[in-house]
Write a protein that holds these residues in place. Structure first.
Motif, PDB file in Angstrom:
ATOM      1  N   THR A  28      91.857 -19.892 -23.335  1.00 59.29           N
ATOM      2  CA  THR A  28      90.976 -19.768 -24.488  1.00 59.29           C
ATOM      3  C   THR A  28      91.492 -20.608 -25.647  1.00 59.29           C
ATOM      4  OG1 THR A  28      92.168 -17.822 -25.275  1.00 59.29           O
ATOM      5  CG2 THR A  28      90.283 -17.431 -23.841  1.00 59.29           C
ATOM      6  N   ALA A  29      90.577 -20.945 -26.531  1.00 58.86           N
ATOM      7  CA  ALA A  29      90.924 -21.672 -27.745  1.00 58.86           C
ATOM      8  C   ALA A  29      90.042 -21.163 -28.867  1.00 58.86           C
ATOM      9  CB  ALA A  29      90.736 -23.174 -27.553  1.00 58.86           C
ATOM     10  N   TYR A  30      90.579 -21.188 -30.095  1.00 58.12           N
ATOM     11  CA  TYR A  30      89.864 -20.650 -31.240  1.00 58.12           C
ATOM     12  C   TYR A  30      89.958 -21.600 -32.424  1.00 58.12           C
ATOM     13  CZ  TYR A  30      89.922 -16.253 -28.682  1.00 58.12           C
ATOM     14  OH  TYR A  30      89.741 -15.275 -27.724  1.00 58.12           O
ATOM     15  N   GLY A  31      88.912 -21.605 -33.236  1.00 55.81           N
ATOM     16  CA  GLY A  31      88.989 -22.288 -34.509  1.00 55.81           C
ATOM     17  C   GLY A  31      89.942 -21.553 -35.437  1.00 55.81           C
ATOM     18  N   ASP A  32      90.591 -22.293 -36.317  1.00 54.10           N
ATOM     19  CA  ASP A  32      91.610 -21.695 -37.190  1.00 54.10           C
ATOM     20  C   ASP A  32      91.045 -20.572 -38.042  1.00 54.10           C
ATOM     21  OD1 ASP A  32      93.368 -24.834 -37.854  1.00 54.10           O
ATOM     22  OD2 ASP A  32      93.562 -23.372 -36.219  1.00 54.10           O
ATOM     23  N   SER A  33      89.799 -20.685 -38.457  1.00 57.63           N
ATOM     24  CA  SER A  33      89.234 -19.704 -39.383  1.00 57.63           C
ATOM     25  C   SER A  33      88.918 -18.363 -38.722  1.00 57.63           C
ATOM     26  CB  SER A  33      87.965 -20.265 -40.020  1.00 57.63           C
ATOM     27  OG  SER A  33      87.004 -20.550 -39.030  1.00 57.63           O
ATOM     28  N   VAL A  34      88.933 -18.306 -37.395  1.00 51.12           N
ATOM     29  CA  VAL A  34      88.575 -17.057 -36.708  1.00 51.12           C
ATOM     30  C   VAL A  34      89.729 -16.471 -35.902  1.00 51.12           C
ATOM     31  CG1 VAL A  34      86.191 -17.841 -36.579  1.00 51.12           C
ATOM     32  CG2 VAL A  34      87.677 -18.081 -34.572  1.00 51.12           C
ATOM     33  N   LYS A  35      90.848 -17.173 -35.824  1.00 53.33           N
ATOM     34  CA  LYS A  35      91.989 -16.683 -35.044  1.00 53.33           C
ATOM     35  C   LYS A  35      92.427 -15.311 -35.553  1.00 53.33           C
ATOM     36  CE  LYS A  35      93.948 -21.126 -33.631  1.00 53.33           C
ATOM     37  NZ  LYS A  35      95.057 -22.096 -33.796  1.00 53.33           N
ATOM     38  N   GLY A  36      92.648 -14.412 -34.598  1.00 56.14           N
ATOM     39  CA  GLY A  36      93.067 -13.060 -34.946  1.00 56.14           C
ATOM     40  C   GLY A  36      91.930 -12.119 -35.270  1.00 56.14           C
ATOM     41  N   ARG A  37      90.706 -12.645 -35.393  1.00 58.60           N
ATOM     42  CA  ARG A  37      89.553 -11.791 -35.700  1.00 58.60           C
ATOM     43  C   ARG A  37      88.506 -11.817 -34.589  1.00 58.60           C
ATOM     44  NH1 ARG A  37      86.317 -13.084 -39.813  1.00 58.60           N
ATOM     45  NH2 ARG A  37      86.765 -15.335 -39.716  1.00 58.60           N
ATOM     46  N   PHE A  38      88.372 -12.933 -33.908  1.00 59.24           N
ATOM     47  CA  PHE A  38      87.367 -13.085 -32.848  1.00 59.24           C
ATOM     48  C   PHE A  38      88.065 -13.176 -31.496  1.00 59.24           C
ATOM     49  CE2 PHE A  38      83.877 -15.429 -35.498  1.00 59.24           C
ATOM     50  CZ  PHE A  38      83.949 -14.428 -36.451  1.00 59.24           C
ATOM     51  N   ILE A  39      87.395 -12.653 -30.479  1.00 56.38           N
ATOM     52  CA  ILE A  39      87.899 -12.747 -29.113  1.00 56.38           C
ATOM     53  C   ILE A  39      86.768 -13.192 -28.199  1.00 56.38           C
ATOM     54  CG2 ILE A  39      88.883 -11.525 -27.149  1.00 56.38           C
ATOM     55  CD1 ILE A  39      90.230  -9.631 -29.102  1.00 56.38           C
ATOM     56  N   ILE A  40      87.037 -14.227 -27.408  1.00 58.75           N
ATOM     57  CA  ILE A  40      86.063 -14.696 -26.431  1.00 58.75           C
ATOM     58  C   ILE A  40      86.474 -14.183 -25.056  1.00 58.75           C
ATOM     59  CG2 ILE A  40      87.261 -16.905 -26.032  1.00 58.75           C
ATOM     60  CD1 ILE A  40      84.453 -18.173 -25.726  1.00 58.75           C
ATOM     61  N   SER A  41      85.492 -13.789 -24.275  1.00 56.21           N
ATOM     62  CA  SER A  41      85.760 -13.305 -22.923  1.00 56.21           C
ATOM     63  C   SER A  41      84.587 -13.683 -22.025  1.00 56.21           C
ATOM     64  CB  SER A  41      85.987 -11.793 -22.914  1.00 56.21           C
ATOM     65  OG  SER A  41      84.832 -11.113 -23.375  1.00 56.21           O
ATOM     66  N   ARG A  42      84.771 -13.498 -20.735  1.00 55.08           N
ATOM     67  CA  ARG A  42      83.699 -13.854 -19.815  1.00 55.08           C
ATOM     68  C   ARG A  42      83.609 -12.824 -18.699  1.00 55.08           C
ATOM     69  NH1 ARG A  42      86.841 -18.782 -16.631  1.00 55.08           N
ATOM     70  NH2 ARG A  42      88.087 -17.412 -15.319  1.00 55.08           N
ATOM     71  N   ASP A  43      82.431 -12.698 -18.153  1.00 57.20           N
ATOM     72  CA  ASP A  43      82.187 -11.871 -16.980  1.00 57.20           C
ATOM     73  C   ASP A  43      81.500 -12.781 -15.962  1.00 57.20           C
ATOM     74  OD1 ASP A  43      81.222 -10.149 -15.003  1.00 57.20           O
ATOM     75  OD2 ASP A  43      80.839  -8.529 -16.424  1.00 57.20           O
ATOM     76  N   ASN A  44      82.270 -13.297 -15.016  1.00 55.35           N
ATOM     77  CA  ASN A  44      81.712 -14.260 -14.070  1.00 55.35           C
ATOM     78  C   ASN A  44      80.631 -13.635 -13.195  1.00 55.35           C
ATOM     79  OD1 ASN A  44      83.308 -16.325 -15.016  1.00 55.35           O
ATOM     80  ND2 ASN A  44      84.931 -15.982 -13.518  1.00 55.35           N
ATOM     81  N   ALA A  45      80.752 -12.359 -12.914  1.00 52.04           N
ATOM     82  CA  ALA A  45      79.750 -11.699 -12.072  1.00 52.04           C
ATOM     83  C   ALA A  45      78.390 -11.654 -12.755  1.00 52.04           C
ATOM     84  CB  ALA A  45      80.207 -10.289 -11.726  1.00 52.04           C
ATOM     85  N   LYS A  46      78.401 -11.650 -14.086  1.00 52.72           N
ATOM     86  CA  LYS A  46      77.144 -11.605 -14.852  1.00 52.72           C
ATOM     87  C   LYS A  46      76.800 -12.962 -15.444  1.00 52.72           C
ATOM     88  CE  LYS A  46      77.601  -6.731 -16.125  1.00 52.72           C
ATOM     89  NZ  LYS A  46      77.645  -5.755 -17.252  1.00 52.72           N
ATOM     90  N   ASN A  47      77.615 -13.980 -15.162  1.00 54.29           N
ATOM     91  CA  ASN A  47      77.382 -15.325 -15.729  1.00 54.29           C
ATOM     92  C   ASN A  47      77.259 -15.257 -17.245  1.00 54.29           C
ATOM     93  OD1 ASN A  47      77.254 -16.343 -13.069  1.00 54.29           O
ATOM     94  ND2 ASN A  47      75.080 -15.837 -12.961  1.00 54.29           N
ATOM     95  N   THR A  48      78.115 -14.469 -17.856  1.00 55.02           N
ATOM     96  CA  THR A  48      77.993 -14.179 -19.285  1.00 55.02           C
ATOM     97  C   THR A  48      79.311 -14.409 -20.000  1.00 55.02           C
ATOM     98  OG1 THR A  48      76.263 -12.541 -18.864  1.00 55.02           O
ATOM     99  CG2 THR A  48      77.389 -12.424 -20.985  1.00 55.02           C
ATOM    100  N   VAL A  49      79.211 -14.993 -21.181  1.00 54.93           N
ATOM    101  CA  VAL A  49      80.341 -15.139 -22.085  1.00 54.93           C
ATOM    102  C   VAL A  49      80.063 -14.302 -23.325  1.00 54.93           C
ATOM    103  CG1 VAL A  49      81.591 -16.739 -23.582  1.00 54.93           C
ATOM    104  CG2 VAL A  49      81.032 -17.406 -21.255  1.00 54.93           C
ATOM    105  N   TYR A  50      81.099 -13.643 -23.812  1.00 53.38           N
ATOM    106  CA  TYR A  50      80.973 -12.778 -24.982  1.00 53.38           C
ATOM    107  C   TYR A  50      81.840 -13.313 -26.120  1.00 53.38           C
ATOM    108  CZ  TYR A  50      79.293  -9.578 -21.374  1.00 53.38           C
ATOM    109  OH  TYR A  50      78.601  -9.011 -20.328  1.00 53.38           O
ATOM    110  N   LEU A  51      81.409 -13.000 -27.330  1.00 55.33           N
ATOM    111  CA  LEU A  51      82.224 -13.271 -28.504  1.00 55.33           C
ATOM    112  C   LEU A  51      82.276 -11.995 -29.329  1.00 55.33           C
ATOM    113  CD1 LEU A  51      83.818 -15.471 -30.060  1.00 55.33           C
ATOM    114  CD2 LEU A  51      81.729 -15.817 -31.428  1.00 55.33           C
ATOM    115  N   GLN A  52      83.418 -11.344 -29.301  1.00 55.26           N
ATOM    116  CA  GLN A  52      83.627 -10.149 -30.121  1.00 55.26           C
ATOM    117  C   GLN A  52      84.122 -10.599 -31.490  1.00 55.26           C
ATOM    118  OE1 GLN A  52      83.022  -6.834 -29.488  1.00 55.26           O
ATOM    119  NE2 GLN A  52      83.591  -6.497 -31.616  1.00 55.26           N
ATOM    120  N   MET A  53      83.381 -10.255 -32.513  1.00 55.91           N
ATOM    121  CA  MET A  53      83.709 -10.681 -33.874  1.00 55.91           C
ATOM    122  C   MET A  53      84.026  -9.460 -34.716  1.00 55.91           C
ATOM    123  SD  MET A  53      80.807 -13.635 -34.407  1.00 55.91           S
ATOM    124  CE  MET A  53      79.456 -12.466 -34.465  1.00 55.91           C
ATOM    125  N   ASP A  54      85.257  -9.369 -35.174  1.00 56.71           N
ATOM    126  CA  ASP A  54      85.706  -8.258 -36.007  1.00 56.71           C
ATOM    127  C   ASP A  54      86.114  -8.765 -37.380  1.00 56.71           C
ATOM    128  OD1 ASP A  54      87.360  -6.943 -33.091  1.00 56.71           O
ATOM    129  OD2 ASP A  54      85.381  -6.400 -33.893  1.00 56.71           O
TER     130      ASP A  54
END
Length: 118
Positions: free
Chosen positions: A60-86
């Protein structure tokens, strides 16, 4: 050809959370990387986060402004990528675009609006 459909945007107060989803369809076996960019009015499109789509590889890689607050993940079975933004901030307000990269091309979703405001 790859089609991307985003969902999950909306209005949230500062300090709140949202989770974006991006469902890929089409020739998804050729996808190497998926992720999110965002664009605020008057600004250039900027990288938010990316994740590899290769089996057993989860870089994974993140922009500097979102590091520590956003998390990207994927579910290959659902062909889906998520972005959790806190811990969202007003400066996170933008249209968020899902993207996918193959060896030959880049594909983009239609975008979903995220507004952080009290």
């Amino acid at each position: 050809q790859v089609m991307l459909v985003e969902s999950g945007g909306g209005l949230v107060q500062p300090g709140g959370s949202l989770r974006l989803s991006c469902v890929a369809s089409g020739t998804i076996s050729n996808i190497n990387i998926m992720g999110w960019y965002r664009q605020a009015p008057g600004n250039q499109r900027e990288l938010v986060a990316s994740i590899t789509s290769l089996p057993r590889v989860d870089n994974t890689a993140y922009g500097d402004s979102v590091k520590g607050r956003f998390i990207i993940s994927r579910d290959n079975a659902k062909n889906t990528v998520y972005l959790q933004m806190d811990s969202l901030k007003p400066e996170d307000t933008a249209v968020y675009y899902c993207y996918a990269v193959t060896l030959a091309n880049h594909f983009w979703g239609q975008g979903t609006q995220v507004t952080v405001s009290s």
